[in-house]
Structures are given as structure tokens and as C-alpha cells.
Design an enzyme around this catalytic site. Structure first.
Site, short mmCIF file in Angstrom:
data_model
loop_
_atom_site.label_atom_id
_atom_site.label_comp_id
_atom_site.label_asym_id
_atom_site.label_seq_id
_atom_site.Cartn_x
_atom_site.Cartn_y
_atom_site.Cartn_z
N CYS A 95 0.75 -1.42 -0.09
CA CYS A 95 0.08 0.06 -0.51
C CYS A 95 0.84 1.21 0.22
CB CYS A 95 -0.61 -0.44 0.86
SG CYS A 95 -1.78 1.16 1.72
N THR A 96 1.78 1.19 0.64
CA THR A 96 2.96 2.48 1.08
C THR A 96 3.00 2.17 -0.94
OG1 THR A 96 3.21 2.14 3.02
CG2 THR A 96 5.19 3.51 2.34
#
Lengths: 457, 313
Positions: free
Chosen positions: B169-170
Site C-alpha cells: 500500500c505504501t
């Protein structure tokens, strides 16, 4: 790609420059320990050596050398060229009479001239590393004639200073413009944890003495209960709880910093005849500048431009990082002004590295014991019988075999010489680059028990 | 010393270990490494020089020893291959294995092989396995004697957890630094797994791949307003190859430590109790960043270790 890429990651270009400009003095007979030491130093990029070579060959060493022609065999290891100038051991007195050596390494040498043995602390002599290895044992002893200052001690972990408890205007404005009560659960989850900690501190205001537990409680009882009930599993909340201590003012480093500043002032008063090592001299000036700077800045050190990564949206993290970068730049300009009022010759790079590492500055005091005392003090036997036996071997005195020292007689171990050669070169690297912390000041290797003991003697 | 030693890896540690064993007059040494020499090896791999770049490490290391010691009565044998492709019959030939590898998989492989050999031969053939590793100014040495000490697998949980495994996600939505940017490029845009490195191992082509990754990284960093001051080819390669820093001094110390372990076992200087346990510190960690610190201790074996517990039943 750079030949030194793998080590540049440890000490950077500035450290590497200091290494490649250095001049190493080696004193001793040609032994495997001496060969191993020079080999490791040539590999890291050092190219200038002066070797005061004694011809007394120690028993059984001749057949046990890896390099049959050391000077020739070192050439391929550094394409910039390797110069090892050989001098007769009788010229050893030159070492204490000027000489531009960065370090003096005395390896397994028996006859050390009085000049070096008795050298006083006021003399301009480079650090001396003494060493010897027998069987599975070896020692090093480092004698410093002036304090050794380190800016980049490079600790494994550093507690960041976010200044949440004493924000400057731009940081306060940025934080205050974030209105938690107007944000939905998704936007709240995107806030860096230091925003949550700042808000927790604000919520606790005006309580004078905030502690870690109060911050943690505020995060649960206020942030989760009142602001963001769905935020319990958010990663930023998790980080805020884990790192809650960064919201507290860190007084411990301020105390030790004041001690270092005081110590540097003493150095300045004592070193009236100047410094041998220009790096040390610069650190002393920088610390002087820092004391002036702190007085006019309410005791706050220069802000670090880099903040560690934290769970956040790219946008807010980027903005927040910019706030820190702006302040760091501003502080650096102001600090540089103070420095240049004291000394214009200190480079911008040096000032910047100093600013970033104010909390990592270390100093090792000069060694009070003289080399003669180290070699002859009978009391060392009580402190370390192993060291005392090693010194007897080095001085080629008769060592009687007993049950306690029988392991010294199991024959030569080439790996031990290789280990100590690695250790000496590592200490040389740390001393020359002024990065990482050197051994202070004696270390004993016991290969039998895989044990290393270091102590100040 | 009349024995046969296998050295795993001819890199920083491998060169040092080989030299130490030659100087100890070990009668037979085999060294195995599948890699070729690169410029960045030369700050510590002292058996190689600039004209050796591109040549296989194992054969070049042995060639150095043979050239410098023309009449050496030592049997020296280089192997250029993947050590996980060799079977029990190969490993059984050795009295000792000393490893200076940088990866986990081959260590686990060899650890399992020596446990199998000890089991199969009912302890007629017990091959001590001494493992060294370094990272910058830190290092470790583990001494494994199958059936007598903890094995490599017993301590697998002490390895640092892969902190480099960033959440996807990052990387996809919230990149905040150059590492995040490069990870995105090499997972999504130019997935490393799909790049055919081997097929066309011409230097130019490799450079081109890195250049493409660098260009794409610049573009993405700009998009997310990430500072590109530090971004260059060396930085990209550091992230891609998960490069760990390395220096001659710590390499020499760790390699020396593995060889002293070997000497102690060979000369019977390590005590074994009646219950078959080793009375010695089989694990050592070394850290030279702040003074020089070492911690040695006896690592106890895991009673339910999937590899070595069968040796005790």
C-alpha cells in the site's frame, strides 16, 4: 560503480578522502601480523606507508609469511599506487620529531626507542597503536597524545528530535492548521504519527510536566474515544503509541552536550601550542560556535533536515518533511555565520555534518599511561594475566609454561594474526576518519573462548 | 594438517578463509562459488585484481594461491557452480565445511545435508560446519557440529525480520522516499523477476536496464514531490541488490574467527561432556562500531527443530 562502494556506505566520501590522504607509519619486524595489517589498510584505499623495519626475525616466522614480497604484492590491491618506504629501525627517533604520520603502528617490536617510550602528552605525536599476537591470543593498546573527537559516531539507533514540545512558528502553524475534528476516519489514518503526538500534547496543555504514560493515556482516552473511535487498528495510531516518548523533551542529551562543550573549552585552554590533528581543531571550534549559538537560540540545537519514514500519505509526509528541511536550512545558515566569525576556513560540508550529528559527538581523552609504563608496569599482571604474558612474549622474555598459560604454547595460529591485523586496521580506519568510536584503550583477544575484553589501562 | 576442508563462497570471507587455511597447511581445500568478480569486490577480495573482473571467483582465487606458492603440497580444487545442486555424496568427502556466504538459502541447504549425513551414517561421519557472516562493522560466527550443538536451523528465528518488506500500500499509494519509489519501479514497471539478465549478459544491456529504472524513478519521485538529491545509479543498485556494506577489516576478523574455530575442533581443544554436549561458546557476535564488542554464548538446540531433532531420537 566505485571500487570502494561497499565501504563508502559506512563512512562516506569525506571519510574515504581522509583515508586516501593518510600516511601510516609501521614499526616492527616482518611478521604475518604486520603483513595482514598493511594488506587490510591498502585494501581500504590507503597508499602511503613508511615502515621502520627491524630485521630481528622472530622464531619460525619466515616460513609463515603469506606475502613473499610484500611491497610488490601490495601493488595490485590499489590502482592509485602503493608506496611503502622502508627505513632502518635505527631511524625510529624520526617518528617523534615531526613527521606527517596519521597513525603509528608498533607491531611485535621489542626495541622501542626512548623517544617514543617517554613521549609526553604535550608532544605533537600521532596516535600510537601497539600490538602483538601469540597462539590464540593477541592485544592492542592505543595511546592518544591529544583528545580524539568524533562527529559521526554512527549509533545504531538515534532518537529523533521532532521538537513537538517546543515547535518553531512554521511547525506550529502547520500542525495547528490540521483540524482533527473536521477529518473523517480515512483522513485521520493518513496523518503521520507525530501529528497525533503533537495534538495529544496540545490536549494535555497546560500541564507542566508531561510524562510518557500521560501521552499514551491521552491517545487512548482522548484520540480514540473522542476523535477517531475507528482508529484503533490504524498504523499511524500504532506508531504514535510505540514512539510516544519522542513527544517528551529530551534533557539527557542536553546535559551530555553541555559536558562536551565544557570539555572542549578545557581543550582550547590547554592546547595553546596547537593541535596535531586538524580535524580535532575544527571540532573544538565548532563546539565553541555551538555554545555561542545555543545561548542565542534558547538552548535548542540545529534542526535535522531528515525525519524518519512514518506511516502517512505522501502529501502530508512531504509537506511535513519540507517544514523540517526549511528550518534545518535556516538553522544551518545561522550556525554557519557563528562558525565563520570564529574561523572562516571550516568547510560548509564539515559544518553541515556537525549540525546533523550534534547528538552523536563523542570525545576520547588522551591516554595518561606512557608507552614505557604500559610495557613495564608489573601491576598489569593483576589486571590481565593474558596481557602480561603477551607482553613477555613480545619482549622475548622467558615465559615458563604453567597450567594457566599452557594455551600460549599450542603453536602459532595464522588466523589469530589475521584477526588482530583486522582489528588494528579497523582502529586505524576509525581514528583517521573520525567516524565510529575507537577502542579505549586496551583490548585482549582470546580465541580459545571466543572472547574479547576491552578496558582502560 | 591432514584433513579435507570445503570453503563455501570465494568472496570477502572466502578469500580470507582460503588464505588462512593455506597458511595452516591444510592438506586439501575445495572452494565453491558461482559468481564472477566485480569492481566493487576489490576493496576486500584481495586474491583478485582489476584484470580479473568478469572471471569466476573460485578458479581465480585458487590460481592466485598456485601462482604465489608454486610448490605448495596442498590439494586445491575450485568449483564454479550453485552449491545447492550438489548432493550428499559430494559433501560426504569433507572433514570440515567453513562458510562465508551472504545468503540464507544455501546455508540452510548445507546445514540439512550435514544433518542427513550424520543421521545416515549413525554419526560415523560428522562434519562440523562453521558459518561466518558480516554486515559493515558487525559480524557473527556460528559453529555447528551435527548431533552435538544447535544446528543452523535452530537459530533461524534470531535472524532479523525482513524490515525491507514494505507494505504494498505504501509503495503503490503513499511513497514517501526514494526506496519506496524504486521498489515500485522494480515491482510494477520493470518487475525484476521478468527481466532476462542471463540471456544477454553483455555489460551494456545491464547498464541499460539500470538506466531505465533510474529514469522511471526520477519521474515517479517528481510526481510525488520526493527529493531526488541522492538519486543516482549507485543508489538504485543499492536498493535493487539489497547491498550490504563491507570492509576488509571486519571480513578479516570474522574469517579468522571461523578458522580458529576449525583449529580448535581439529586439535581437540573443545570439550564434549558425557551426555554428548559441547562445552563451548558456539555462537559469537562481533561489533566494531563502538569500541570492539563481542558476545559469545552457548546457543541451545531447539528440541523440535525440523532439521536436527531426528538426530536425538
Amino acid at each position: 560503480m566505485n571500487r570502494y562502494d561497499r565501504q563508502l556506505r559506512l563512512w562516506g566520501g569525506a571519510g574515504q578522502d581522509l583515508l586516501s590522504e593518510s600516511h601510516i607509519c609501521v614499526i616492527g619486524p616482518e611478521t604475518c601480523l604486520l603483513q595482514e595489517t598493511i594488506k587490510n589498510l591498502v585494501l581500504v584505499g590507503i597508499s602511503k606507508f613508511t615502515w621502520f623495519k627491524s630485521n630481528i626475525m622472530q622464531t619460525s616466522q619466515e616460513n609463515n609469511l603469506f606475502y613473499k614480497n610484500l611491497i610488490q604484492d601490495m601493488i595490485p590491491l590499489n590502482p592509485r599506487g602503493v608506496s611503502i618506504t622502508q627505513r632502518p629501525i635505527s631511524d625510529m627517533h624520526e617518528v617523534t620529531q615531526g613527521g606527517d604520520f596519521s597513525i603509528i603502528i608498533v607491531i611485535s617490536e621489542t626495541n622501542i626507542k626512548d623517544d617514543l617510550l617517554n613521549t609526553s602528552l604535550s608532544s605533537m605525536v600521532a596516535p600510537v597503536i601497539m600490538s602483538h599476537a601469540v597462539g590464540l591470543y593477541g592485544y592492542i593498546f592505543t595511546k592518544l597524545f591529544e583528545p580524539h573527537w568524533i562527529i559521526e559516531s554512527r549509533p545504531d539507533y538515534e532518537v529523533p528530535s521532532f521538537r513537538l514540545e517546543s515547535p518553531w512558528e512554521e511547525l506550529r502553524n502547520y500542525m495547528d492548521n490540521i483540524k482533527l475534528e473536521t477529518l473523517n476516519e480515512y483522513s485521520l489514518a493518513e496523518l503521520p504519527y507525530i501529528v497525533l503526538l503533537y495534538k495529544a500534547l496540545q490536549h494535555l496543555h497546560p500541564i507542566a510536566s508531561v510524562d510518557n504514560k500521560m501521552i499514551k493515556d491521552t491517545l487512548t482516552n482522548w484520540y480514540i474515544s473522542e476523535i477517531n473511535p475507528k482508529g484503533k487498528n490504524d498504523m499511524n495510531y500504532d506508531e504514535a503509541v510505540r514512539y510516544s516518548y519522542v513527544a517528551l523533551p529530551n534533557e539527557t542529551y542536553k546535559v551530555s552536550l553541555q559536558e562536551l562543550i565544557k570539555h572542549s573549552q578545557q581543550n582550547r585552554d590547554e592546547k595553546t601550542n596547537g593541535w596535531r590533528d586538524g580535524y580535532n581543531k575544527q571540532v573544538i571550534i565548532l563546539l565553541h560556535a555551538l555554545s555561542v549559538y545555543l545561548k542565542s537560540n534558547g538552548g535548542d540545537i540545529m534542526v535535522n533536515p531528515d525525519i524518519p519514514d512514518m506511516e502517512s500519505s505522501s502529501k502530508i509526509f512531504g509537506e511535513l518533511q519540507q517544514v523540517y528541511k526549511n528550518k534545518a536550512k535556516y538553522d544551518l545558515v545561522n550556525f554557519s555565520k557563528v562558525v565563520h566569525q570564529l574561523d572562516e576556513s571550516i568547510s560548509a560540508d564539515m559544518i553541515s555534518r556537525f549540525s546533523r550529528n550534534v547528538k552523536n559527538i563523542k570525545c576520547i581523552k588522551p591516554t595518561t599511561r606512557s608507552i614505557r609504563d604500559f610495557l613495564t608496569d608489573p601491576k598489569l599482571n593483576e589486571t590481565s594475566p593474558v596481557l602480561s604474558t603477551l607482553l613477555k612474549f613480545q619482549k622475548q622474555e622467558q615465559v615458563e609454561k604453567t597450567t594457566d598459560n599452557k594455551l600460549f604454547f599450542i603453536g602459532e595460529s595464522y588466523p589469530t594474526a589475521s584477526f588482530i591485523g583486522g582489528l588494528i586496521s579497523q582502529e586505524v580506519i576509525k581514528l583517521i576518519t573520525h567516524q565510529y568510536i575507537p577502542v579505549n584503550n586496551t583490548l585482549i583477544y582470546d580465541g580459545m573462548h571466543n572472547d574479547i575484553v576491552s578496558f582502560e589501562c | 594438517m591432514n584433513c579435507s576442508v570445503l570453503v563455501l563462497g570465494a568472496g570477502g570471507l572466502g578469500c580470507e578463509i582460503l588464505k588462512n587455511l593455506v597458511m595452516c597447511n591444510v592438506s586439501s581445500i575445495d572452494i565453491i562459488d558461482m559468481d564472477t568478480i566485480e569492481l566493487t569486490n576489490l576493496n576486500r577480495q584481495f586474491l583478485f585484481s582489476d584484470q580479473d573482473i568478469g572471471k569466476p571467483k573460485a578458479t581465480t582465487a585458487i590460481k592466485y594461491i598456485k601462482t604465489h606458492f608454486p610448490n605448495l603440497p596442498i590439494k586445491l580444487n575450485p568449483l564454479v557452480c550453485d552449491l545447492t545442486t550438489l548432493n550428499n555424496e559430494f559433501y560426504e568427502k569433507f572433514d570440515f565445511i567453513i562458510s562465508g556466504l551472504d545468503a540464507i538459502k544455501p546455508r540452510r541447504f548445507v546445514n540439512e545435508i550435514i544433518a542427513q549425513i550424520a543421521h545416515k551414517t549413525s554419526f560415523e561421519k560428522v562434519i562440523p560446519f562453521i558459518d561466518g557472516g558480516t554486515e559493515g562493522l558487525k559480524g557473527h560466527v556460528k559453529t555447528i557440529i551435527p548431533g552435538f550443538t544447535a544446528c543452523w536451523e535452530c537459530s533461524i528465528n534470531t535472524l532479523p525480520k525482513g524490515q525491507d518488506n514494505l507494505p504494498m500500500c505504501t509503495i503503490i499509494n503513499n511513497p514517501r522516499n526514494l526506496k519506496h519509489v524504486i521498489e515500485y519501479i522494480i515491482t510494477i514497471i520493470y518487475p525484476l523477476g521478468s527481466i532476462k539478465w542471463e540471456e544477454d549478459s553483455i555489460e551494456d544491456n545491464t547498464d541499460k536496464i539500470y538506466q531505465n529504472i533510474l529514469d522511471a524513478s526520477f519521474k515517479r519521485a517528481k510526481e510525488f514531490n520526493i527529493d531526488t538529491n541522492e538519486l543516482n545509479l549507485a543508489y538504485v543498485m543499492g536498493v535493487i541488490k539489497r547491498i550490504i556494506p563491507s570492509v576488509s577489516s571486519m571480513n578479516a576478523m570474522i574469517a579468522a574467527n571461523t578458522c580458529n574455530e576449525f583449529l580448535k575442533i581439529y586439535h581437540d581443544l573443545i570439550d564434549v561432556t558425557d551426555s554428548g554436549n559441547i562445552q563451548a561458546n558456539n555462537f559469537t557476535i562481533l561489533n566494531g562500531a563502538d569500541g570492539c564488542f563481542s558476545y559469545s554464548f552457548q546457543y541451545e538446540r531447539l528440541t523440535d527443530c525440523p532439521v536436527c531433532s531426528k538426530l536425538y531420537s
